[in-house]
Design a protein around this motif. Structure first.
Motif, PDB file in Angstrom:
ATOM      1  N   UNK A   6       0.940  -1.260   0.031  1.00 42.39           N
ATOM      2  CA  UNK A   6       0.031  -0.110   0.160  1.00 42.39           C
ATOM      3  C   UNK A   6       0.731   1.309   0.132  1.00 42.39           C
ATOM      4  N   UNK A   7       1.701   1.281   0.910  1.00 44.11           N
ATOM      5  CA  UNK A   7       2.713   2.465   0.900  1.00 44.11           C
ATOM      6  C   UNK A   7       3.471   2.695  -0.358  1.00 44.11           C
ATOM      7  N   UNK A   8       4.035   1.538  -0.953  1.00 45.69           N
ATOM      8  CA  UNK A   8       4.841   1.759  -2.185  1.00 45.69           C
ATOM      9  C   UNK A   8       3.994   2.208  -3.236  1.00 45.69           C
ATOM     10  N   UNK A   9       2.643   1.392  -3.383  1.00 51.78           N
ATOM     11  CA  UNK A   9       1.884   1.855  -4.446  1.00 51.78           C
ATOM     12  C   UNK A   9       1.368   3.499  -4.281  1.00 51.78           C
ATOM     13  N   UNK A  10       1.282   4.024  -3.070  1.00 50.71           N
ATOM     14  CA  UNK A  10       0.911   5.381  -3.033  1.00 50.71           C
ATOM     15  C   UNK A  10       2.166   6.081  -3.413  1.00 50.71           C
ATOM     16  N   UNK A  11       3.030   5.945  -2.901  1.00 54.56           N
ATOM     17  CA  UNK A  11       4.327   6.744  -3.293  1.00 54.56           C
ATOM     18  C   UNK A  11       4.568   6.618  -4.780  1.00 54.56           C
ATOM     19  N   UNK A  12       4.400   5.514  -5.250  1.00 57.61           N
ATOM     20  CA  UNK A  12       4.538   5.307  -6.666  1.00 57.61           C
ATOM     21  C   UNK A  12       3.438   6.149  -7.550  1.00 57.61           C
ATOM     22  N   UNK A  13       2.495   5.977  -7.173  1.00 57.70           N
ATOM     23  CA  UNK A  13       1.081   6.798  -7.652  1.00 57.70           C
ATOM     24  C   UNK A  13       1.567   8.293  -7.742  1.00 57.70           C
ATOM     25  N   UNK A  14       1.747   8.894  -6.490  1.00 57.92           N
ATOM     26  CA  UNK A  14       2.208  10.144  -6.534  1.00 57.92           C
ATOM     27  C   UNK A  14       3.476  10.639  -7.157  1.00 57.92           C
TER      28      UNK A  14
END
Lengths: 793, 328
Positions: free
Chosen positions: A110-118
Motif C-alpha cells: 500500500x505504501x509503495x503503491x501510493x508513493x509510486x502513484x504520487x
C-alpha cells in the motif's frame, strides 16, 4: 521494538517482492510469528494441508506480485484492476487479519503503491505521454488508494519509519537537522519514500548528539514548520512533540524549554481539527487539560519564567542561566481557547445522554484551571489580561445558583449536611466573588465588550439570586437597553438571557408589571428559543444558508446553561393574565382598547377556537382556563388552575423559593380577581359592603379598602366609599353600551371630517388653514373627553 | 289556489306585488337565511300598461363551495320552463334579496342590478328587511338604478371626473319604486276572518320599547362604513398629493428642457429631441370612486334607518309616558 526490528532487517528488503521481504533470520519476538506466516512459500509444497491463513495470504501475495509487475511497466489499468481484486481478497481474509494483525507485506504494498502513484502524478511529462485509459486509471487509482490508506495510516507510518531507518542507517552520521528541513520542504514532490516530516517519530536525534537547549529548540522548529501543511499528520506531530518534551525532561534542559514545548503541544492539539465547527475528541480534550495543568504547574512553581506574546522569538531565553526564562506565548489565550473548546464539546453532545453528564464533570476541572490562571495572572499579568481572565471566571460563575449561600442565608440545615458539604460551604459566596471580579472589571477594563459582558453577568447573577433592586439598578445604570443592538450576537444573546432572568426575578418578587415588561420583547417575537441561543428555529433554507446555520449553531448556549423556556413562557403568560384581565374588564366597551400582551390574546383566541373544552393539559391551557375563571372574578377556580400538581412540577417547583412564589401568586390572583369583579359587575350593584368583598376574595379589609380606593382615585371605578357602613356606593355613571357606541361614532366622524378637510386643503391651497384653525384642538382632546364627560355628570 | 288570483299592478314606474310573493320571500328567508346571511331569488311577472306586476317568485338555491359547478343560469331556465308548463307568468322582471340591518348598497348589488336592467329594462330589485319585519312592520322596498348611473355603468367610467360629469351623487344612485301590495278580494275576506278569530294580539312587537340592541347594531355597522370611508378618503388624499407632486416635477422638467433648447438655439445647435413626457411621468392610478360612492349611499341608508327607528321609538316612549301618567 520496531526499531530493533528495523535494524535487524535487510536494507535491500524493500526492493524484493513481498514474499521474501522478511527473512527468517531476523530475530525478535514479533518476528517469529511473522516469519512463520510469511515464509510459507518455500514450504507450501511440502505441506499437504494448508491453513486458511496460508491460503489467503498466498492469494494476497500473488495479487501483490502482479501489481508490482504492472507498476514496473506502468500499466495503470492493470494496476487498478488488480488493486480492486486485492482489496476484495483482503476483505475476505478479514477474520484472519483480525486475528493476526495486518500482514506486513500488505502494508508495504500500500505504501509503495501510493508513493509510486504520487510520483507518477507529479511527473507531468510522463502523464502526458500516457494513453487515455492509463491516465484515467491513474487518477482513479490514486484517489482510491488515498481513501483506502486512511484506514491503515498508522501501520503505513510505522512501515515508513522502518524503511527510513534502514535507509538512514546507511548514510553515516550526517547532520540530521538540515537534511530533514530540506526534505520537509520538498517532501510532497520528492521521491515518495523520502520521509515526510511527521514520520520519524521514534528517533529524534542521531545517536551521540549532545542534547542541549539549542538542539532541542532547533528540532522544535523543524517540527513546527510542518504545521499547517497539507500532508502533515497532525496526530503524529503531537506525538512527536510529546516525545520531544520527554527528551528535554530527561536531559534536564530546564523549565524554559518544556514550557515552550508545552505551548506548542497545546497549540497543535487545538490545530488537530481542521475546521472550526468540529469539536475535540474526548481523548484529545483530556490530553489538552492535562497539558494545560502541567503548564500551569510549571508556571506557578517557577516564578522566574516570563511569558508574553510580545517576546520575540530571538529574544527568548530558554537556557538555564541566572537570568529568568523568557518564553514567547500566551497562556491566557490558550486557556480561553480551551474554554471555547469546552463549550464546543458541550454544544455537540446530546444533552440527554450520559455522555453529557460525563463531559459536564469536566466543568469543574475547567473552572479549576481558570482559577489557577487567575491566581497566576493576578500576580503577574497586566490589567488587561486580568480583566480577560476575570471575565472567564465570571462566565463560569454567573449562571450557577449558589445553593450554599442560599441555605446559609436561610440560616439552617448547615449541620445536617455531610462533612464535605460543610467544607465547601466555607468557601466564598459566589455573590462576593462576582462582586469583586465585576467591580475590578468596571474599574480597570478599557475594552467595552468585557465590561458589557461583566455587567450583564453581574445582573444575571443578581437576578438569579432574587436581588431584584440591585439587578434592576445595575441594568438601568448601564444604559445597555439603548445600545445593545450595536453589540455582537453573543453579547446580545447574553443580554437577552439577562433580560429574561431579570423578568423572572421580578415575577418572583411580585413585580408583575416589571416582569411583563422585561419579558415582552423576548416573548412577543415568538422566537424566544433563538434569541436565547437555545436552539435554532425551523426555517426554510432561503432565509438561511448552510454557512449561516453553522455560525448560528456555534452561538448556541450549552444545555446546562439554558433557561427553561416553559417556565419563561408561563411566567410571561401569568403576568400578562394578571395585567390584562382586569384591564379588559375595565375597558370592555372601549373601541380604542389596545392589547397589553398580544401573545396572551393569541393564546386566549386559540383557547376559544377549541371545539371541545376538556380539562387543561398543557401549561398554556392552564393559564387560559385560569384567565377565564378570573374574568368572572372567580379567584378560587383561577387559583386551582394556576397552582396545582401539574403546574407545580412543570413550572413552580423550578424556582428556588417555590413556596414563597406560590404565596405571592395567590395573593396577586385574589387582588386582581377583586378588581376584575368590580369592573365587571359594578353596574349591577347599587352598593356593596367591603366586608362581603373581603370575605369573597379572602383578603383583609384594609387591603380591599386600599384596592378600591386606588381604583376610585384612578377614575377606574365610579363609586365612593361610605365610611360608617364600610360600603362602596356605585355612582352608575358608566356610559351604556349604546352611549359608548355613539361616542365612538362621533369620534370616527370627527376623524372622517378631518380627513375630508385635508382633501379640501389640497384643493384650496392657502384657504385650507382657515378650516383647520379652530377644529384641530377639538378632535385632539378626545382622549380625556370620553370618560371625563361622564364622570363629571 | 288563492294565491293565483292575487296580482301585482304597477302604476307608472311604481308597482304592487301580491301577498303570495311577499310570503314566499319571507318564507325563503325564514328557512334559509340566518343572521347576516343573505338570500336571493328571482321575481316573475309582467308589464301591464304602466305598471309592473310581480306575480310570482322563486329562490336561488343555496349552494355551497363544494358544488362549484352548479349552473345557476341553467337552473333558472329550467325553473321558468317548468313554471310555463303549469301556466304561471314566467317573464323575468327582477330579483329580490334579503338584507341585514339595511346593509344592501354594495358593489355586488350594483353589478347584478345593472346587468338585469341592462338586459330587461323594467327590472327591479326587491329588498326585504327581515329584522324590521320581525319588529312588526313589513319592510319591503323596490329599487332601480337611475338612468344616470346606468350610463356610467355602461361606460365603466368610475373616475372622479366621470362621476362629476354625470352628476351622480350618493342620493341619486338608486330610485325607489313605490310598492302597492294588492290581494284578491277573496284573500282580503279571508284575512278579515282570520283577524276576527285570532285570540292572541299579534301586534305587540310593534310596541316594544327596547331599542338599544337594534340601535347598537346599526351604529356598529355605521361605524364600520365610516371607517371604510375614512380609509377611502385617505387613499384619495394620497393620490391627489402624488398627482400634484408629479405635476410639479413635470412642469419643472418642461421648463428646464425649454431653457436648454433656447440656449442651444442661441448657439446654433439643433434642439434636443422631444421625449415622450407622458412616458416619463406616469400619472398615478386614481382610486376608483364608485366604492366610495356606494359607501356613502350605504351610510345614507343606515342613517335613514336609524332616524326612522328613533323617531318611532320616541313616539313610543311618549306614549308609554302618557300611559304611565294615566295609570298613576
Amino acid at each position: 521494538m520496531s526499531r530493533f526490528f528495523a535494524t535487524g532487517s535487510d536494507s535491500e528488503s524493500e526492493e524484493s517482492s513481498s514474499a521474501d521481504e522478511i527473512t527468517p533470520k531476523a530475530t525478535g519476538t514479533t518476528l517469529t510469528k511473522q516469519a512463520l506466516l510469511l515464509s510459507d512459500e518455500e514450504e507450501d509444497t511440502k505441506r499437504l494441508v494448508r491453513s486458511a491463513k496460508d491460503k489467503r495470504f498466498e492469494e494476497l501475495t500473488n495479487l501483490i506480485k502482479t501489481i508490482r509487475n504492472a507498476m514496473k511497466i506502468r500499466d495503470m489499468s492493470k494496476c487498478l484492476e488488480e488493486f480492486e481484486q486485492l482489496c476484495r481478497a483482503f476483505l475476505k481474509s478479514k477474520t484472519i487479519v483480525d486475528k493476526e494483525g495486518v500482514p506486513q507485506f500488505y502494508i508495504r504494498l500500500l505504501a509503495d503503491l501510493e508513493d509510486y502513484l504520487n510520483q507518477l502524478w507529479e511527473d507531468k511529462e510522463g502523464k502526458k505521454k500516457m494513453n487515455k485509459n492509463n491516465a484515467k486509471a491513474l487518477s482513479t487509482l490514486r484517489q482510491k488508494i488515498r481513501k483506502y490508506n486512511r484506514d491503515f495510516e498508522s501501520e503505513i507510518a510505522n512501515y515508513k519509519e522502518v524503511d527510513e531507518e534502514s535507509d538512514s542507517d546507511d548514510d553515516d552520521d550526517e547532520d540530521w537537522g538540515s537534511e530533514t528541513v530540506d526534505s520537509g520542504s520538498e517532501s510532497e514532490d520528492n521521491e515518495g519514500n523520502s520521509a515526510s516530516l511527521a514520520l520519524e517519530k521514534p528517533k529524534m536525534f542521531a545517536k551521540g548528539t549532545e542534547i542541549n537547549t539549542a538542539v532541542v529548540v532547533k528540532k522544535l522548529h523543524e517540527i513546527l514548520q510542518a504545521r499547517g501543511k497539507k500532508g502533515t499528520d497532525r496526530a503524529a506531530q503531537i506525538d512527536l512533540l510529546h516525545a520531544l518534551a520527554a527528551i528535554s525532561n530527561e536531559n534536564n534542559l530546564g523549565e524554559g524549554v518544556s514550557v515552550k514545548i508545552k505551548f506548542n503541544i497545546i497549540a497543535s492539539l487545538y490545530d488537530y481539527n481542521p475546521n472550526l465547527a468540529a469539536f475535540m475528541k474526548p481523548e484529545m480534550w483530556k490530553k489538552c487539560l492535562e497539558c494545560i495543568n502541567e503548564l500551569l504547574d510549571i508556571l506557578i512553581d517557577n516564578s522566574n519564567i516570563f511569558i508574553g506574546e510580545n517576546i520575540a522569538e530571538d529574544s527568548e531565553n530558554l537556557a538555564i542561566s541566572d537570568q529568568p526564562f523568557r518564553v514567547r506565548g500566551c497562556v491566557l489565550t490558550l486557556i480561553e481557547r480551551m474554554d471555547e473548546e469546552f463549550v464546543k464539546i458541550m454544544q455537540n453532545t446530546d444533552p440527554h445522554s450520559q455522555e453529557y453528564v460525563d463531559n459536564l464533570k469536566d466543568e469543574g476541572r475547567v473552572c479549576a484551571i481558570v482559577d489557577r490562571l487567575l491566581q497566576y495572572l493576578e500576580a503577574k499579568g497586566t490589567t488587561e489580561e486580568v480583566c480577560r481572565v476575570f471575565l472567564r471566571r465570571i462566565m463560569h460563575t454567573y449562571y450557577k445558583f449558589d445553593y450554599k449561600a442560599h441555605r446559609r442565608s436561610l440560616g439552617l440545615q448547615g449541620e445536617s449536611k455531610s462533612e464535605q458539604d460543610q467544607e465547601e460551604s466555607e468557601g466564598e459566596d459566589s455573590a462576593v466573588i462576582m462582586d469583586r471580579l465585576c467591580k475590578f472589571i468596571y474599574a480597570k477594563d478599557r475594552t467595552d465588550r468585557i465590561r458589557t459582558c461583566a455587567i450583564l453577568c453581574h445582573i444575571y447573577h443578581h437576578a438569579l439570586h432574587s436581588r431584584w433592586y440591585q439587578a434592576r439598578d445595575l441594568m438601568l445604570m448601564s444604559h445597555l437597553q439603548d445600545n445593545i443592538q450595536h453589540a455582537d450576537p453573543p453579547v446580545q444573546i447574553l443580554y437577552n438571557r439577562t433580560m429574561v432572568q431579570l423578568g423572572i426575578c421580578a415575577f418572583r418578587q411580585g413585580m408583575i408589571k416589571d416582569a411583563h415588561n422585561a419579558l415582552l420583547d423576548i416573548q412577543s417575537s415568538g422566537r424566544a428559543k433563538e434569541l436565547l441561543g437555545q436552539g435554532l428555529l425551523m426555517r426554510n433554507m432561503q432565509e438561511r444558508n448552510a454557512e449561516q446555520e453553522k455560525i448560528e449553531k456555534r452561538r448556541q448556549v450549552p444545555f446546562h446553561m439554558h433557561i427553561n423556556l416553559e417556565l419563561l413562557e408561563c411566567v410571561y403568560l401569568v403576568s400578562a393574565m394578571l395585567l390584562e384581565i382586569p384591564y379588559m374588564a375595565a375597558h370592555e366597551f372601549d373601541a380604542r382598547r389596545r392589547m397589553i400582551s398580544k401573545q396572551f390574546h393569541h393564546q386566549l383566541r386559540v383557547g376559544e377556537r377549541q371545539p371541545l373544552l376538556g380539562p387543561p393539559e398543557s401549561m398554556r391551557e392552564h393559564v387560559v382556563a385560569a384567565s377565564k375563571a378570573m374574568k368572572m372574578g372567580d379567584w378560587r377556580t383561577c387559583h386551582s388552575f394556576i397552582i396545582n400538581e401539574k403546574m407545580n412540577c412543570k413550572v413552580w417547583d423550578l424556582f428556588p423559593e417555590a413556596q414563597r412564589v406560590r404565596e405571592m401568586l395567590v395573593r396577586k390572583i385574589q387582588e386582581e380577581s377583586l378588581r376584575t369583579y368590580l369592573f365587571t359587575y359594578s353596574s349591577v350593584y347599587d352598593s356593596i359592603s367591603m366586608e362581603t368583598l373581603a370575605d369573597m376574595f379572602q383578603l383583609e379589609l384594609p387591603t380591599v379598602h386600599s384596592i378600591i380606593s386606588k381604583m376610585i382615585i384612578n377614575e377606574e371605578l365610579m363609586a365612593s366609599l361610605d365610611q360608617p357602613t364600610q360600603t362602596v356606593v356605585m355612582h352608575r355613571t358608566e356610559p351604556t353600551c349604546l352611549q359608548n357606541m355613539a361616542l365612538q361614532l362621533a369620534e370616527k366622524l370627527g376623524g372622517l371630517m378631518e380627513n375630508n378637510e385635508r382633501v379640501f386643503d389640497l384643493k384650496q391651497g392657502v384657504y385650507g388653514g382657515y378650516f383647520n384653525r379652530d377644529q384641530k384642538g377639538g378632535y385632539q382632546q378626545k382622549q380625556g373627553y370620553q370618560r371625563g364627560t361622564f364622570s363629571r355628570i | 289556489m288563492l294565491a293565483q288570483h292575487s296580482t301585482v299592478s304597477l302604476v307608472r314606474p311604481c308597482f304592487l306585488s301580491g301577498s303570495q310573493v311577499v310570503l314566499k320571500i319571507i318564507k325563503h328567508y325564514q328557512e334559509e337565511g340566518q343572521g347576516s346571511e343573505v338570500v336571493q331569488g328571482v321575481l316573475l311577472g309582467l308589464v301591464v300598461e304602466d305598471r309592473l306586476e310581480i306575480t310570482n317568485c322563486f329562490p336561488f338555491p343555496q349552494h355551497t363551495e363544494e358544488d362549484a359547478d352548479f349552473d345557476e343560469v341553467q337552473y333558472q331556465m329550467e325553473m321558468m320552463r317548468s313554471l310555463r308548463h303549469v301556466n304561471i307568468d314566467h317573464l323575468h322582471v327582477g330579483w329580490y334579496q334579503s338584507t341585514f340591518y339595511g346593509s344592501f348598497v354594495s358593489r355586488a348589488l350594483l353589478d347584478s342590478q345593472f346587468s338585469y336592467q341592462h338586459a330587461i329594462e323594467e327590472s327591479v330589485v326587491l329588498i326585504y328587511d327581515p329584522i324590521k319585519t320581525a319588529q312588526g312592520s313589513l319592510s319591503l322596498k323596490a329599487y332601480r338604478l337611475t338612468p344616470k348611473l346606468m350610463e356610467i355603468c355602461k361606460e365603466k367610467d368610475f373616475s372622479a371626473e366621470g362621476l362629476k360629469k354625470a352628476a351622480v351623487g350618493y342620493e341619486n344612485m338608486f330610485e325607489e319604486v313605490p310598492i302597492v301590495i294588492k290581494n284578491s278580494h277573496l284573500i282580503s275576506v279571508l284575512l278579515w276572518e282570520l283577524e276576527e278569530k285570532s285570540t292572541v294580539p299579534s301586534k305587540h312587537e310593534l310596541l316594544s320599547l327596547s331599542s338599544s340592541s337594534h340601535l347598537e347594531k346599526s351604529l356598529q355597522m355605521l361605524m364600520d362604513r365610516v371607517d371604510d370611508m375614512s380609509q377611502d378618503i385617505v387613499k384619495f388624499n394620497t393620490f391627489s398629493r402624488n398627482t400634484s407632486k408629479q405635476q410639479q416635477q413635470k412642469h419643472q422638467y418642461i421648463q428646464r428642457r425649454q431653457q436648454e433648447n433656447t440656449q442651444r438655439q442661441s448657439r446654433g445647435e439643433p434642439p434636443l429631441p422631444e421625449e415622450d413626457i407622458s412616458k416619463m411621468f406616469k400619472p398615478p392610478q386614481p382610486p376608483p370612486r364608485m366604492d366610495t360612492l356606494l359607501i356613502a349611499g350605504q351610510i345614507n341608508t343606515y342613517c335613514q334607518t336609524v332616524k326612522e327607528f328613533t323617531s318611532q321609538n320616541l313616539g313610543k316612549l311618549f306614549m308609554a309616558e302618557a300611559l304611565q301618567g294615566h295609570n298613576s
